[in-house]
Structures are given as structure tokens and as C-alpha cells.
Write a protein that holds these residues in place. Structure first.
Motif, PDB file in Angstrom:
ATOM      1  N   LYS A  30       0.971  10.727   4.329  1.00 23.07           N
ATOM      2  CA  LYS A  30       0.797  10.963   5.757  1.00 23.07           C
ATOM      3  C   LYS A  30       1.325  12.355   6.068  1.00 23.07           C
ATOM      4  O   LYS A  30       2.394  12.733   5.556  1.00 23.07           O
ATOM      5  CB  LYS A  30       1.594   9.888   6.513  1.00 23.07           C
ATOM      6  N   GLN A  63       2.600   3.826  -6.709  1.00 25.46           N
ATOM      7  CA  GLN A  63       1.260   3.243  -6.818  1.00 25.46           C
ATOM      8  C   GLN A  63       1.199   2.267  -7.995  1.00 25.46           C
ATOM      9  O   GLN A  63       0.496   1.254  -7.926  1.00 25.46           O
ATOM     10  CB  GLN A  63       0.213   4.334  -6.961  1.00 25.46           C
ATOM     11  N   LEU A  83       4.748   9.331  -6.045  1.00 22.14           N
ATOM     12  CA  LEU A  83       3.542   8.641  -5.568  1.00 22.14           C
ATOM     13  C   LEU A  83       2.937   7.808  -6.700  1.00 22.14           C
ATOM     14  O   LEU A  83       2.562   6.639  -6.510  1.00 22.14           O
ATOM     15  CB  LEU A  83       2.541   9.673  -5.059  1.00 22.14           C
ATOM     16  N   SER A 136       0.838  -1.206   0.000  1.00 29.10           N
ATOM     17  CA  SER A 136       0.000   0.000   0.000  1.00 29.10           C
ATOM     18  C   SER A 136       0.873   1.256   0.000  1.00 29.10           C
ATOM     19  O   SER A 136       2.018   1.232   0.463  1.00 29.10           O
ATOM     20  CB  SER A 136      -0.937   0.015   1.217  1.00 29.10           C
ATOM     21  N   GLU A 172       0.429   5.465   0.837  1.00 33.09           N
ATOM     22  CA  GLU A 172      -0.467   6.534   1.278  1.00 33.09           C
ATOM     23  C   GLU A 172       0.332   7.760   1.692  1.00 33.09           C
ATOM     24  O   GLU A 172       1.534   7.669   1.954  1.00 33.09           O
ATOM     25  CB  GLU A 172      -1.352   6.053   2.443  1.00 33.09           C
ATOM     26  N   LYS A 188       4.064   7.075   2.752  1.00 29.07           N
ATOM     27  CA  LYS A 188       4.210   5.904   3.609  1.00 29.07           C
ATOM     28  C   LYS A 188       3.965   4.640   2.791  1.00 29.07           C
ATOM     29  O   LYS A 188       2.905   4.478   2.190  1.00 29.07           O
ATOM     30  CB  LYS A 188       3.237   5.970   4.779  1.00 29.07           C
TER      31      LYS A 188
END
Lengths: 337, 141
Positions: free
Chosen positions: B99, B134, B130, B95, B97, B105
Motif C-alpha cells: 500500500k 507471502q 514481502l 492476504s 499487499e 499491509k
């Protein structure tokens, strides 16, 4: 002449002449506590820049945490060791009394047993899952001694102790020999000592030889398995000297990103379980992931010692054997996963 | 049983003593990356001859390295006073994400290296990384 304390040995009256006097075990326990005091001493001297040793707060505390678990599991699983050797001892071939010569003999034989125990522990993943814990620190100092397996009794390699008991060495004599062996190995976990005299380096395990053993550099992987006598590595072709032009990188080929003692102690078992539970594998593949060398992969993108050495040789332009594994870029990916 | 308790107690006392010395002597975990060149050099110690531009985290504790355009991402992460390197492949990231606005993270499906954090203050760079990270997750998710 039996090695017993003045006044005789009550234990050997009860258990026979093969049983060492318990005073030797008390001496070993006291020696162990005294050796543990060397850890804070090394840390103190290193932090004052008087010694070459590097300590890391998290790493050191992780070592202590792993040690607590190791002591606990040894305490509750040691019956596997004593049960196995005691059973073998009841069917012994000879009655070997505990004397200075029989202790030297069992010590040397147990050191050979340790060599093979250690070598198997590095060369087969099931056993590496247990022993690899000791190699998971990226530092090398006296506190590294504390980072020991939680599952050494559980792995099955305790069976290697059985032949000595079957020959006729008392289980307590075997345990004492192993204790002295481990006590010897305490001082070799240090960067503080560079080299010992040549004769000493040839005959015995030293900090230099053991630094190599803890290295993750391809050149140093899977070498110097000895406990006390380096003769086993020289005899069985696993001796690698420390090279001044290649500083040792301590730790694993794929290092851990955690200081959690539970994760440190069990990480390889979890990784192995993940591999074994993959749905796209044959049973032959599963055997490879279980008993094969660490880094073995079913798709041929091995990150084994041989494959990593072949990669390094490839980079340096040295010809290598064709069966070492896949292409270099593939191996880099495999080593990372 | 008492011997087991004594052995564990000795370890605990030793741990407390070592912690006290480490605190007293201020043995810290203070390594920081000086720049992208250092990040690439440290990464190449583990993965030799892997080219790539690096983005060093603003706290100097980690770096991301572009290994293959649109593909694998190199991660350099501080681990105490050492640096861990990892070439992240598709499927390895469990995962991703954000933060506290600026921290990426990552969680991995890896019991021995379960997560990592990279602080990137620059919004454009953060968004770019990111998306890359992802993509590593979504291919096998």
C-alpha cells in the motif's frame, strides 16, 4: 428488625418482608454514578503525574464503547437473571425477611457464588468467551471497570444465583447484594494504590490482589477470583500475592490488535466458532474447544495456564509435571495462533 | 426502558468527558521503537528465548523478526501505548499487499487482530519481507 426507610416500605407490603426497600437500590445507583466520576478524576490526576495510573486514548474510549454495549445487553437480557431466580423463589424452602443479618448472610453467600462464577469464567472457554472481555485491556485503571461482557446473562452462569433464591432470599435481596459487591470492586481496578494494611490485604480484595488477577504473566494467571472476601481464594487454593520482582503484564495471553468494541466483545466467540467448525476434529475435540480451558488444543500443543506455567518453569530450570503439555517451542506456536 | 436509556446516556456523557480530558491533557499514543534491539527485547517479553534479527518499520510503529529461516515471522505491532507480539505461522496470513509503495499491509484470519501495517522504505528489505510473508499465506491458501 427489618431494614426499611422511615415511614415503612410500600414494596414489602406488596411483595413480602423479603423484599428490600427500593431506597437501597436508589442509593446503589447514586453510588455507582459517584464512582464513575472517579474515572475522570484519576485520569486528571494521572495526567498531572500526581497519581500512578496510565491511560491510553484508544483503550479508554474502547472501554466506554464496550460499556455501552454491556449496559444495553444487560437491559434486554436481565430478565434471564430475574426470571430464573424468581422461578426458584416461588419454590423457596424458607421465607427469609430482609434484615441486617439476612443481608450480611446473603452478601457473604453471594460473594462465594461470585467466586465460583468467576473461577468457572476463567477455566472453561465457553464462559471465558464472555468474561475474557473484561481482561482484554492491556491497561489497568478505573476505566477498566467499564469493559464488561455483553453476554454474561446469556452464558448460563446465572444459574448459580438460583440456589440462594431457592433457599428463600428474595430475588431483589440477591440483586442488591450483587450490586454492593460490584460497587466494592470498582476501587480495586487501579495502580494508584500500592498496598492496604496487612489485615485488610488478608481479609479483603484489594488493588494489589486484583492487579495480579488481571495479569497475563504465567505466575499470575487464573488466580485471585474473589469479589470482596479474599478468604475464598485462600480456602480454595487460588490466592497468589503480587510480587515486587515481577511486574504485572495486563491483558490476555494472546492480546487483541483492535480497539473496536464489537471485536473486543465477540472475539473469543468467533475464534471458538472457527475451532469448532474445523473439519478434522472429533466430537471429543469439539467438546474440548468448547468446555476445555482457554488455550486447550486438540493436538496437545496447549497454551493453557498449566502449560504456560510449565514452559516458564522449564525456562527457569525448575522440574515440572510431565502432563503439562507439549514441547516449549510447540507451545509458543500454539499460543500465537 | 427509561433506566436503560439513562444508563447508556451516562456512559456516553462519561465517554465525551474522558475524551475531552484526554485531548486537553494531550494523552497521546506516542510510543515508537528506537531500534532492532528494543524490538527483539519487547518481542521476547511475550515469546522468551526466541532469537532473530529484527527489521524496524520506518515509522517505528512495528517490526518484523526472523524467527526461523524461511519459516515463522515475528510481528511486533504498536497497540496504543503497548506492544503486541505475534509469531506468524504458515496459514495465519490471509492476504499480503503493498500500500502506498512502502507499506506492507497484512490481513489475518483473526477477528481479534484483523490486520497490521509495516512501513519499510528500503526496497530490498521490503521485497524480502514481502516474500517471507507471502510464503506464510500461500502454504495454506
Amino acid at each position: 428488625m427489618p431494614m426499611h426507610a422511615p415511614g415503612g416500605c410500600n414494596a414489602c407490603k406488596r411483595y413480602g418482608p423479603g423484599m428490600p426497600d427500593p431506597i437501597y437500590f436508589r442509593a446503589a445507583a447514586i453510588a455507582q454514578v459517584l464512582l464513575l466520576l472517579l474515572i475522570p478524576l484519576e485520569l486528571l490526576l494521572a495526567s498531572g503525574a500526581r497519581l500512578r495510573a496510565e491511560y491510553d486514548t484508544h483503550d479508554t474510549l474502547a472501554n466506554v464503547g464496550v460499556s455501552v454495549g454491556s449496559v444495553f445487553f444487560w437491559g434486554i437480557l436481565s430478565w434471564l437473571f430475574f426470571g430464573g431466580v424468581t422461578l426458584a423463589y416461588t419454590h423457596r424452602l424458607f421465607d427469609i425477611p430482609f434484615t441486617w443479618w439476612s443481608f450480611l448472610l446473603v452478601f457473604a453467600l453471594d460473594d462465594c457464588r461470585y467466586y465460583w462464577w468467576h473461577r468457572i469464567g476463567h477455566r472453561s472457554r465457553w464462559f471465558w468467551a464472555s468474561h475474557g472481555v473484561h481482561h482484554s485491556s492491556q491497561h489497568f485503571n478505573l476505566s477498566t471497570n467499564l469493559r464488561q461482557s455483553w453476554t454474561s446473562e446469556f452464558s448460563g452462569l446465572v444459574l448459580l444465583n438460583v440456589p440462594l433464591a431457592w433457599i428463600g432470599f428474595h430475588p431483589a435481596a440477591i440483586a442488591l447484594a450483587f450490586s454492593v459487591n460490584l460497587l466494592y470492586q470498582f476501587w480495586i481496578h487501579t495502580e494508584t494504590i500500592d498496598k492496604m494494611p496487612r489485615w485488610f490485604e488478608w481479609l479483603l480484595n484489594t488493588p494489589s490482589h486484583h492487579r495480579v488477577h488481571h495479569g497475563s504473566n504465567p505466575r499470575y494467571l487464573d488466580s485471585n477470583y474473589a469479589g470482596v472476601f479474599m478468604i475464598w481464594d485462600r480456602l480454595f487454593g487460588s490466592f497468589v500475592p503480587e510480587q515486587a520482582d515481577e511486574p504485572v503484564r495486563y491483558g490476555l495471553v494472546k492480546n487483541l490488535g483492535t480497539f473496536n468494541p464489537v471485536r473486543i466483545a465477540l472475539h473469543e466467540y468467533v475464534a471458538m466458532a472457527r475451532d469448532l467448525l474445523r473439519s478434522d476434529l472429533t466430537w471429543k475435540h469439539r467438546l474440548g474447544y468448547f468446555f476445555g480451558p482457554p488455550g486447550w488444543r486438540h493436538d496437545g500443543r496447549h497454551a493453557t495456564t498449566e502449560a504456560l506455567r510449565a514452559d516458564e518453569a522449564h525456562r527457569r530450570g525448575v522440574p515440572v509435571a510431565a502432563d503439562a503439555g507439549g514441547a516449549t517451542s510447540d507451545r509458543l506456536a500454539a499460543a500465537s495462533s | 426502558m427509561s433506566e436503560l436509556a439513562i444508563s447508556i446516556a451516562i456512559n456516553v456523557v462519561l465517554g465525551v468527558a474522558l475524551l475531552a480530558i484526554l485531548r486537553l491533557k494531550r494523552v497521546g499514543d506516542t510510543v515508537r521503537l528506537a531500534g532492532a534491539a528494543e524490538a527483539v527485547e519487547l518481542f521476547s517479553q511475550r515469546f522468551p528465548a526466541v532469537p532473530g534479527d529484527a527489521t524496524v518499520a520506518d515509522d517505528g510503529r512495528s517490526a518484523l523478526i526472523d524467527l526461523d529461516p524461511g519459516g515463522r515471522v515475528g510481528l511486533l505491532q504498536r497497540h496504543g501505548r503497548r506492544w503486541n507480539a505475534r509469531a506468524l505461522e504458515p496459514g495465519e496470513v490471509a492476504s499480503v499487499e503493498i500500500k502506498e509503495t512502502a507499506i506492507i499491509k497484512l490481513k489475518f484470519a483473526d477477528f481479534g487482530w484483523p490486520h497490521a501495517q509495516i512501513r519499510i522504505d528500503d526496497a530490498d528489505a521490503r521485497t524480502r519481507w514481502l516474500q517471507r510473508l507471502q510464503a506464510l499465506r500461500s502454504r495454506h491458501a
